[in-house]
Scaffold this motif. Structure first.
Motif, mmCIF file in Angstrom:
data_model
loop_
_atom_site.group_PDB
_atom_site.id
_atom_site.type_symbol
_atom_site.label_atom_id
_atom_site.label_comp_id
_atom_site.label_asym_id
_atom_site.label_seq_id
_atom_site.Cartn_x
_atom_site.Cartn_y
_atom_site.Cartn_z
ATOM 1 N N ALA A 1 -9.668 -2.065 -0.673
ATOM 2 C CA ALA A 1 -10.814 -1.872 -1.559
ATOM 3 C C ALA A 1 -11.046 -0.404 -1.890
ATOM 4 O O ALA A 1 -12.018 -0.086 -2.589
ATOM 5 C CB ALA A 1 -12.073 -2.460 -0.922
ATOM 6 N N TYR A 2 -10.166 0.491 -1.446
ATOM 7 C CA TYR A 2 -10.399 1.919 -1.657
ATOM 8 C C TYR A 2 -10.455 2.313 -3.136
ATOM 9 O O TYR A 2 -11.247 3.194 -3.495
ATOM 10 C CB TYR A 2 -9.338 2.737 -0.931
ATOM 11 N N PRO A 3 -9.634 1.721 -4.009
ATOM 12 C CA PRO A 3 -9.782 2.052 -5.442
ATOM 13 C C PRO A 3 -11.182 1.767 -5.986
ATOM 14 O O PRO A 3 -11.665 2.493 -6.867
ATOM 15 C CB PRO A 3 -8.730 1.151 -6.110
ATOM 16 N N ILE A 4 -11.843 0.724 -5.490
ATOM 17 C CA ILE A 4 -13.222 0.449 -5.916
ATOM 18 C C ILE A 4 -14.140 1.559 -5.414
ATOM 19 O O ILE A 4 -15.038 2.018 -6.143
ATOM 20 C CB ILE A 4 -13.688 -0.920 -5.388
ATOM 21 N N VAL A 5 -13.916 2.005 -4.191
ATOM 22 C CA VAL A 5 -14.716 3.091 -3.622
ATOM 23 C C VAL A 5 -14.576 4.356 -4.471
ATOM 24 O O VAL A 5 -15.558 5.047 -4.764
ATOM 25 C CB VAL A 5 -14.291 3.356 -2.168
ATOM 26 N N ILE A 6 -13.337 4.666 -4.873
ATOM 27 C CA ILE A 6 -13.103 5.835 -5.725
ATOM 28 C C ILE A 6 -13.792 5.664 -7.069
ATOM 29 O O ILE A 6 -14.415 6.605 -7.591
ATOM 30 C CB ILE A 6 -11.581 6.047 -5.920
ATOM 31 N N ARG A 7 -13.701 4.477 -7.612
ATOM 32 C CA ARG A 7 -14.275 4.228 -8.940
ATOM 33 C C ARG A 7 -15.783 4.464 -8.951
ATOM 34 O O ARG A 7 -16.327 4.967 -9.939
ATOM 35 C CB ARG A 7 -13.957 2.792 -9.363
ATOM 36 N N GLY B 1 -1.921 6.907 -9.541
ATOM 37 C CA GLY B 1 -1.939 5.933 -8.456
ATOM 38 C C GLY B 1 -2.735 4.697 -8.788
ATOM 39 O O GLY B 1 -2.271 3.570 -8.603
ATOM 40 N N ILE B 2 -3.966 4.896 -9.292
ATOM 41 C CA ILE B 2 -4.834 3.752 -9.567
ATOM 42 C C ILE B 2 -4.379 2.995 -10.800
ATOM 43 O O ILE B 2 -4.444 1.761 -10.848
ATOM 44 C CB ILE B 2 -6.293 4.237 -9.717
ATOM 45 N N ALA B 3 -3.891 3.710 -11.815
ATOM 46 C CA ALA B 3 -3.500 3.052 -13.058
ATOM 47 C C ALA B 3 -2.237 2.216 -12.901
ATOM 48 O O ALA B 3 -2.082 1.189 -13.570
ATOM 49 C CB ALA B 3 -3.299 4.090 -14.161
ATOM 50 N N MET B 4 -1.330 2.631 -12.019
ATOM 51 C CA MET B 4 -0.044 1.958 -11.960
ATOM 52 C C MET B 4 0.299 1.435 -10.564
ATOM 53 O O MET B 4 0.319 0.231 -10.302
ATOM 54 C CB MET B 4 1.052 2.917 -12.446
ATOM 55 N N PHE B 5 0.569 2.325 -9.639
ATOM 56 C CA PHE B 5 1.196 1.930 -8.376
ATOM 57 C C PHE B 5 0.310 1.024 -7.520
ATOM 58 O O PHE B 5 0.796 0.044 -6.953
ATOM 59 C CB PHE B 5 1.599 3.172 -7.584
ATOM 60 N N ILE B 6 -0.969 1.359 -7.397
ATOM 61 C CA ILE B 6 -1.833 0.565 -6.532
ATOM 62 C C ILE B 6 -2.028 -0.832 -7.094
ATOM 63 O O ILE B 6 -2.005 -1.829 -6.362
ATOM 64 C CB ILE B 6 -3.184 1.278 -6.330
ATOM 65 N N ALA C 1 -6.486 8.036 0.640
ATOM 66 C CA ALA C 1 -7.550 7.961 1.645
ATOM 67 C C ALA C 1 -7.579 9.229 2.488
ATOM 68 O O ALA C 1 -8.650 9.775 2.782
ATOM 69 C CB ALA C 1 -7.349 6.740 2.534
ATOM 70 N N GLY C 2 -6.406 9.704 2.896
ATOM 71 C CA GLY C 2 -6.348 10.945 3.655
ATOM 72 C C GLY C 2 -6.658 12.164 2.807
ATOM 73 O O GLY C 2 -7.328 13.098 3.248
ATOM 74 N N LEU C 3 -6.202 12.155 1.560
ATOM 75 C CA LEU C 3 -6.376 13.296 0.673
ATOM 76 C C LEU C 3 -7.842 13.515 0.304
ATOM 77 O O LEU C 3 -8.296 14.659 0.173
ATOM 78 C CB LEU C 3 -5.542 13.091 -0.596
ATOM 79 N N GLU C 4 -8.589 12.433 0.133
ATOM 80 C CA GLU C 4 -9.961 12.557 -0.348
ATOM 81 C C GLU C 4 -10.989 12.513 0.775
ATOM 82 O O GLU C 4 -12.192 12.532 0.509
ATOM 83 C CB GLU C 4 -10.247 11.438 -1.347
ATOM 84 N N MET C 5 -10.533 12.450 2.013
ATOM 85 C CA MET C 5 -11.473 12.429 3.127
ATOM 86 C C MET C 5 -12.179 13.773 3.247
ATOM 87 O O MET C 5 -11.571 14.832 3.101
ATOM 88 C CB MET C 5 -10.738 12.094 4.424
ATOM 89 N N ASN C 6 -13.462 13.712 3.502
ATOM 90 C CA ASN C 6 -14.260 14.922 3.735
ATOM 91 C C ASN C 6 -13.980 15.408 5.155
ATOM 92 O O ASN C 6 -14.524 14.889 6.123
ATOM 93 C CB ASN C 6 -15.746 14.621 3.545
ATOM 94 N N MET C 7 -13.126 16.412 5.279
ATOM 95 C CA MET C 7 -12.659 16.833 6.600
ATOM 96 C C MET C 7 -13.768 17.452 7.443
ATOM 97 O O MET C 7 -13.789 17.293 8.671
ATOM 98 C CB MET C 7 -11.498 17.822 6.452
ATOM 99 N N GLU C 8 -14.685 18.161 6.803
ATOM 100 C CA GLU C 8 -15.793 18.732 7.563
ATOM 101 C C GLU C 8 -16.660 17.625 8.155
ATOM 102 O O GLU C 8 -17.087 17.700 9.311
ATOM 103 C CB GLU C 8 -16.628 19.649 6.649
#
Length: 296
Positions: free
Chosen positions: A144-150, A279-284, A84-91
């Motif tokens: 629900a963040y994995p769904i958002v990424i998907r 992350g999505i395939a295994m850990f999450i 969530a932090g890594l993919e946030m649009n910082m601008e």
């Protein structure tokens, strides 16, 4: 089922405690839940939740909750907050940080206030118990963040506000949890709140100042993708571990690690693809199953 296994001379006891079979069955769930639920147009996360309830000790008691559930479940929770932090649009986040802060405060204050009043007046709990339960009502994770990424909408403005608000809410909730835990252990004093907040602020500043410098040096020196992946994961768990050392939960450190590495990892790059895939395939998915096995 036990009679059938005895009939074919298979010595299998339930719940299954062998780590090999536990891992195999979890992988089977991770594999087939999305396939089955996709046909029903149901998010695959629902399948993980239902499967965890069914196989847990309060369901059919098929799998024992061993150390692997605790380990991979914790890694999965850290991974969600890190991504969530890594993919946030910082601008974009700079423009909506006030809205995210207000959302986080409202999402904390209203459930906490209503929860404390309900627990005191309707359920008859004491003040400390009421505050603890109410803080649980207020806290939430980005499940629900994995769904958002998907669906590729993780960089939209509304998602950035929700992620930022969640970080604020969870930080406040974790502060309440840390204080109550300290009171339970008898470690609190008049300055406990002050020292706890001060330690969180100082450590957050240290992470935000040192992690980017370390990351820039490492990425310039080493280009191997496997080495870079291991380095990023080490930084995530270093941040989480440091937060736990000062009495906070590691998810805050994992989220901060994602924020500070945000600018160093291109959003369209092999390293980002590897981070999302693993992350999505295994850990999450393991985290979803591990958590709901506790549900009675």
């Amino acid at each position: 089922m036990k009679d059938l296994l005895d009939l074919v001379h298979l010595n299998i006891d339930f719940p299954i405690t062998d780590p090999t079979w536990i891992f195999f069955l979890v992988l089977v769930i991770i594999l087939f839940a999305p396939i089955v639920l996709e046909r029903l147009r149901i998010p695959h996360i629902i399948g993980m939740i239902l499967a965890g309830i069914v196989i847990g000790e309060h369901g059919f008691n098929i799998l024992a909750r061993d150390r692997s559930f605790e380990l991979f479940g914790k890694v999965g929770l850290y991974y969600i907050m890190f991504l969530a932090g890594l993919e946030m649009n910082m601008e974009a986040f700079k423009r909506i940080r006030v809205k995210a802060t207000v959302l986080g405060l409202l999402a904390f204050i209203f459930p906490l206030g209503i929860g404390v009043w309900t627990n005191l007046n309707l359920l008859g709990y004491g003040l400390i118990t009421s505050v603890l339960l109410a803080s649980m009502y207020a806290s939430h994770t980005l499940i629900a963040y994995p769904i958002v990424i998907r669906y590729g909408i993780n960089r939209q403005r509304a998602v950035s506000i929700a992620v930022g608000g969640t970080a604020v809410t969870d930080t406040l909730t974790l502060l309440v949890l840390a204080v109550i835990a300290g009171m339970y252990k008898g470690d609190t004093s008049d300055m406990f709140w002050v020292w706890l907040v001060l330690k969180v602020v100082v450590l957050s500043v240290v992470i935000m100042l040192t992690f980017p410098r370390i990351g820039r040096w490492f990425f310039r020196r080493y280009s191997d993708q496997v080495v870079q992946y291991i380095f990023v994961m080490a930084m995530v768990f270093l941040g989480a571990g440091l937060m736990e050392l000062i009495g906070m939960e590691g998810i805050l450190g994992a989220f901060l690690a994602g924020l500070v590495l945000n600018r160093l990892i291109p959003h369209v790059s092999p390293l980002m693809s590897h981070l999302e895939f693993v992350g999505i395939a295994m850990f999450i998915h393991y985290f979803f199953i591990a958590v709901v096995t506790l549900i009675n």
